[in-house]
Design a protein around this motif. Sequence first.
Motif, PDB file in Angstrom:
ATOM      1  N   ARG A  26       0.829  -1.214   0.000  1.00  0.00           N
ATOM      2  CA  ARG A  26       0.000   0.000   0.000  1.00  0.00           C
ATOM      3  C   ARG A  26       0.863   1.263   0.000  1.00  0.00           C
ATOM      4  NH1 ARG A  26      -5.552  -1.045   3.465  1.00  0.00           N
ATOM      5  NH2 ARG A  26      -6.212  -2.890   2.287  1.00  0.00           N
ATOM      6  N   HIS A  27       1.976   1.228   0.720  1.00  0.00           N
ATOM      7  CA  HIS A  27       2.886   2.374   0.699  1.00  0.00           C
ATOM      8  C   HIS A  27       3.456   2.569  -0.704  1.00  0.00           C
ATOM      9  CE1 HIS A  27       6.032   5.168   2.025  1.00  0.00           C
ATOM     10  NE2 HIS A  27       6.823   4.497   1.211  1.00  0.00           N
ATOM     11  N   LEU A  28       3.909   1.501  -1.308  1.00  0.00           N
ATOM     12  CA  LEU A  28       4.470   1.596  -2.656  1.00  0.00           C
ATOM     13  C   LEU A  28       3.422   2.051  -3.657  1.00  0.00           C
ATOM     14  CD1 LEU A  28       6.588  -1.680  -2.608  1.00  0.00           C
ATOM     15  CD2 LEU A  28       7.493   0.662  -2.646  1.00  0.00           C
ATOM     16  N   HIS A  29       2.194   1.576  -3.481  1.00  0.00           N
ATOM     17  CA  HIS A  29       1.130   1.964  -4.406  1.00  0.00           C
ATOM     18  C   HIS A  29       0.843   3.456  -4.299  1.00  0.00           C
ATOM     19  CE1 HIS A  29      -2.216   0.718  -7.060  1.00  0.00           C
ATOM     20  NE2 HIS A  29      -2.766   1.833  -6.597  1.00  0.00           N
ATOM     21  N   ASP A  85      10.082  -6.595 -10.289  1.00  0.00           N
ATOM     22  CA  ASP A  85      10.279  -5.288 -10.906  1.00  0.00           C
ATOM     23  C   ASP A  85       9.654  -4.225 -10.016  1.00  0.00           C
ATOM     24  OD1 ASP A  85       7.786  -6.396 -11.455  1.00  0.00           O
ATOM     25  OD2 ASP A  85       8.014  -6.304 -13.626  1.00  0.00           O
ATOM     26  N   THR A  86      10.195  -3.009 -10.062  1.00  0.00           N
ATOM     27  CA  THR A  86       9.851  -2.006  -9.052  1.00  0.00           C
ATOM     28  C   THR A  86       9.227  -0.732  -9.611  1.00  0.00           C
ATOM     29  OG1 THR A  86      12.070  -1.021  -9.150  1.00  0.00           O
ATOM     30  CG2 THR A  86      11.732  -2.815  -7.562  1.00  0.00           C
ATOM     31  N   ASP A  87       9.220  -0.556 -10.938  1.00  0.00           N
ATOM     32  CA  ASP A  87       8.806   0.725 -11.505  1.00  0.00           C
ATOM     33  C   ASP A  87       7.309   0.780 -11.754  1.00  0.00           C
ATOM     34  OD1 ASP A  87       9.281  -1.279 -13.430  1.00  0.00           O
ATOM     35  OD2 ASP A  87       9.425   0.179 -15.040  1.00  0.00           O
ATOM     36  N   ALA A  88       6.811   2.002 -11.962  1.00  0.00           N
ATOM     37  CA  ALA A  88       5.386   2.249 -12.194  1.00  0.00           C
ATOM     38  C   ALA A  88       5.177   2.777 -13.607  1.00  0.00           C
ATOM     39  CB  ALA A  88       4.851   3.232 -11.157  1.00  0.00           C
ATOM     40  N   LEU A  89       3.941   3.190 -13.890  1.00  0.00           N
ATOM     41  CA  LEU A  89       3.542   3.598 -15.232  1.00  0.00           C
ATOM     42  C   LEU A  89       3.024   5.040 -15.248  1.00  0.00           C
ATOM     43  CD1 LEU A  89       1.534   0.428 -16.274  1.00  0.00           C
ATOM     44  CD2 LEU A  89       3.521   1.304 -17.503  1.00  0.00           C
ATOM     45  N   GLU A  98      -8.439   3.375  -1.153  1.00  0.00           N
ATOM     46  CA  GLU A  98      -8.136   4.563  -0.359  1.00  0.00           C
ATOM     47  C   GLU A  98      -6.652   4.922  -0.437  1.00  0.00           C
ATOM     48  OE1 GLU A  98      -6.340   4.649   2.611  1.00  0.00           O
ATOM     49  OE2 GLU A  98      -5.907   2.502   2.779  1.00  0.00           O
ATOM     50  N   PHE A  99      -5.820   3.971  -0.865  1.00  0.00           N
ATOM     51  CA  PHE A  99      -4.389   4.238  -1.000  1.00  0.00           C
ATOM     52  C   PHE A  99      -4.004   4.491  -2.459  1.00  0.00           C
ATOM     53  CE2 PHE A  99      -5.241  -0.313  -0.761  1.00  0.00           C
ATOM     54  CZ  PHE A  99      -4.661  -0.801  -1.926  1.00  0.00           C
ATOM     55  N   ALA A 100      -4.958   4.877  -3.292  1.00  0.00           N
ATOM     56  CA  ALA A 100      -4.687   5.160  -4.702  1.00  0.00           C
ATOM     57  C   ALA A 100      -3.669   6.290  -4.833  1.00  0.00           C
ATOM     58  CB  ALA A 100      -5.978   5.523  -5.424  1.00  0.00           C
ATOM     59  N   SER A 101      -2.885   6.220  -5.891  1.00  0.00           N
ATOM     60  CA  SER A 101      -1.840   7.223  -6.120  1.00  0.00           C
ATOM     61  C   SER A 101      -2.429   8.541  -6.616  1.00  0.00           C
ATOM     62  CB  SER A 101      -0.841   6.706  -7.158  1.00  0.00           C
ATOM     63  OG  SER A 101       0.018   7.731  -7.594  1.00  0.00           O
ATOM     64  N   PRO A 114       0.672  11.666 -14.740  1.00  0.00           N
ATOM     65  CA  PRO A 114       0.192  10.975 -13.537  1.00  0.00           C
ATOM     66  C   PRO A 114       0.918   9.641 -13.440  1.00  0.00           C
ATOM     67  CG  PRO A 114      -1.394  10.763 -15.304  1.00  0.00           C
ATOM     68  CD  PRO A 114      -0.326  11.690 -15.815  1.00  0.00           C
ATOM     69  N   VAL A 115       1.128   9.153 -12.242  1.00  0.00           N
ATOM     70  CA  VAL A 115       1.919   7.930 -12.039  1.00  0.00           C
ATOM     71  C   VAL A 115       1.135   6.957 -11.177  1.00  0.00           C
ATOM     72  CG1 VAL A 115       4.147   6.978 -11.322  1.00  0.00           C
ATOM     73  CG2 VAL A 115       4.003   9.356 -12.111  1.00  0.00           C
ATOM     74  N   SER A 116       1.112   5.688 -11.595  1.00  0.00           N
ATOM     75  CA  SER A 116       0.446   4.670 -10.778  1.00  0.00           C
ATOM     76  C   SER A 116       1.063   3.304 -11.029  1.00  0.00           C
ATOM     77  CB  SER A 116      -1.057   4.610 -11.081  1.00  0.00           C
ATOM     78  OG  SER A 116      -1.297   3.959 -12.316  1.00  0.00           O
ATOM     79  N   HIS A 117       0.808   2.400 -10.101  1.00  0.00           N
ATOM     80  CA  HIS A 117       1.238   1.010 -10.243  1.00  0.00           C
ATOM     81  C   HIS A 117       0.129   0.216 -10.944  1.00  0.00           C
ATOM     82  CE1 HIS A 117       5.203   0.415  -8.638  1.00  0.00           C
ATOM     83  NE2 HIS A 117       4.936   1.197  -7.592  1.00  0.00           N
ATOM     84  N   ALA A 118      -0.192   0.627 -12.163  1.00  0.00           N
ATOM     85  CA  ALA A 118      -1.267  -0.029 -12.917  1.00  0.00           C
ATOM     86  C   ALA A 118      -0.848  -1.354 -13.505  1.00  0.00           C
ATOM     87  CB  ALA A 118      -1.757   0.908 -14.031  1.00  0.00           C
ATOM     88  N   CYS A 119       0.394  -1.776 -13.273  1.00  0.00           N
ATOM     89  CA  CYS A 119       0.821  -3.106 -13.731  1.00  0.00           C
ATOM     90  C   CYS A 119       1.120  -4.040 -12.575  1.00  0.00           C
ATOM     91  CB  CYS A 119       2.034  -2.984 -14.645  1.00  0.00           C
ATOM     92  SG  CYS A 119       2.249  -4.422 -15.743  1.00  0.00           S
ATOM     93  N   GLY A 120       0.973  -3.560 -11.336  1.00  0.00           N
ATOM     94  CA  GLY A 120       1.107  -4.450 -10.190  1.00  0.00           C
ATOM     95  C   GLY A 120       2.509  -4.650  -9.665  1.00  0.00           C
ATOM     96  N   HIS A 121       3.465  -3.806 -10.086  1.00  0.00           N
ATOM     97  CA  HIS A 121       4.827  -4.004  -9.603  1.00  0.00           C
ATOM     98  C   HIS A 121       4.960  -3.707  -8.113  1.00  0.00           C
ATOM     99  CE1 HIS A 121       6.563  -3.351 -13.950  1.00  0.00           C
ATOM    100  NE2 HIS A 121       5.607  -4.260 -13.895  1.00  0.00           N
ATOM    101  N   ASP A 122       4.023  -2.944  -7.558  1.00  0.00           N
ATOM    102  CA  ASP A 122       4.011  -2.765  -6.103  1.00  0.00           C
ATOM    103  C   ASP A 122       3.794  -4.096  -5.406  1.00  0.00           C
ATOM    104  OD1 ASP A 122       1.466  -2.763  -7.297  1.00  0.00           O
ATOM    105  OD2 ASP A 122       0.567  -1.623  -5.669  1.00  0.00           O
TER     106      ASP A 122
END
Length: 564
Positions: A26-29, A85-89, A98-101, A114-122
């Motif tokens: 959740r923190h990473l997300h 993998d650690t990067d976002a999109l 509630e923890f959305a980016s 805008p940046v989000s973990h829409a591929c699940g790398h979090d």
Amino acid sequence: MGSDPIHDELDERAAAVAEQVVAWRRHLHRHPELPNREVDTARLVADRLRTLDLDEVRTGIAGHGVVGVLRGGVPGERVVALRADTDALPVRDLCGAEFASEVVDTEYPGGPFPVSHACGHDCHTAALLGAATVLAGVRERLPGTVLFVFQPAEEGPPVTEEGGARAMVEAGAFDGPVPTMVFGLHVTPYPKGYVGYRIGNQYGASVLVRIVVTGRQTHGSTPWEGVDPMPAVGAVLTGIGQLYRQVSAFDPVTVSIGHVEDVGRFNIVGQTVTLWGTVRCAVESDMERVRQRLTTLAEHSAAAYGATAEVAYLQPVPPVRNTGPWVAAGLPTFRRVVGAERVVETPGTLGYDDVSELVGRFGGLYVMLGVQDTVLDAAGRPVPEPGGRGLATNHNPGFYADDDTLVTAVRLHAHVAHDHLAGALLPGTTAESGPSRVAAPSAGGRLGASGRAPAGRDMILDLAALADEHLSAARTAPHGRSARVVLHDGVLRQTVIALTSGTSLDEHNAPPAASLQVLRGRVDLTAAGRAEELTTGALRMIPKERHGLTALEDAVVLLTAVND
């Protein structure tokens, strides 16, 4: 594979760290970072690994890569690399959590984004931190070494930068110790807790394409005094839709243009227009043909309008390929972790993942883990579960992942690592409770009297072993060859045979002990002198010479046997 008491302890330790894994995720997300900008993510990872008293924590690899090294307390030569993998999109976050980016990167090239973990790398990063915690707790019983590989820039760095898995290899991340297996997983919209695998290409080959169409700038009121690049761009975009007709229809390819850049304003005929896109091929050997066709299309379309086109192909990524022997070795572990009914074979996709750079070099497995409220339909495809949150694909702004499934990812990493180090997950091993990898038949052996295997069992016959034993090295290179026969519930259902690198299949030089004869749509597979005639359901050949018996490159035959 018998049950080892350590498996129960791995599960107990995974359950104990599950709540922390969810918190990390959740923190990473909430704080995603784009490729080659994973500064805070790498710091979080390294700080956690240092608390585990690992033998080494290496940072700053190929940008913001981190590798933790855990040497077990029992002597052993094997080295398993667990990769996340650690990067976002650059995608808006509409997952609804509630923890959305709410992050916007204003400095990234081409941004703001805008940046989000829409591929699940979090999820991948948090789960591997959990697995590191679990395995560090049993280090005294591990016979070998574990590498915890946190890779940046899987989605591709800015085109002016280097990054990703290949960059980590070139930076020496795997020079010592050298992995004997790489394992990774990717969260997908499959049902929660399902593991999907595929023998062959799990993901396709990919390359980024940049097309710059150049005309001559002029005022919008006098277009005849310049060269407008826009009509040429339109012709290129339209022509791309016909490229699929110029390659084999039996192997999917796609060319998608995702971004168009123009410099100018409403009353100016601009000088250049730049197209950014991606080329994907299910069969890697098709990539060069598609690139040639696309380049010709762009250059000739531009010339027809008096403009020019320059085409560049950047950041090539090979397909993710799971070989039959590795899959056969891994299935017992997967079934132990999630249950046999939740381990399913999946179709290939045209997605890409540069974990292929690691699996292809060192061997190993890459699988899918379902994390959404879906069920499988009659065709084995995920569909929304009634009353659930629906199905949202990776890279969609609404992509979501079930937190409660993250512990399954932790367990998969931990069990795979232990089993490989202990020698139970190796190509060529067999297990009482799982599918068998059957070696090449000896003299007098054959593929089965009626195409049947023991009822209720899967058997994977690795015909590459036959090829290694019987085909001349002068005709068949030792790499790139795969073949399998799958027998399910006792009946031979499907055969997939692939011989690459110019293997000759004509009737004059194919050895009788292990030969494949293709003639008039019928296929005879001979092993140890005994022929099994199979009814052809579909026959496809990739080379230009699509008919007759010729020296083939990447010859592939698909067929279904009816011998009930």
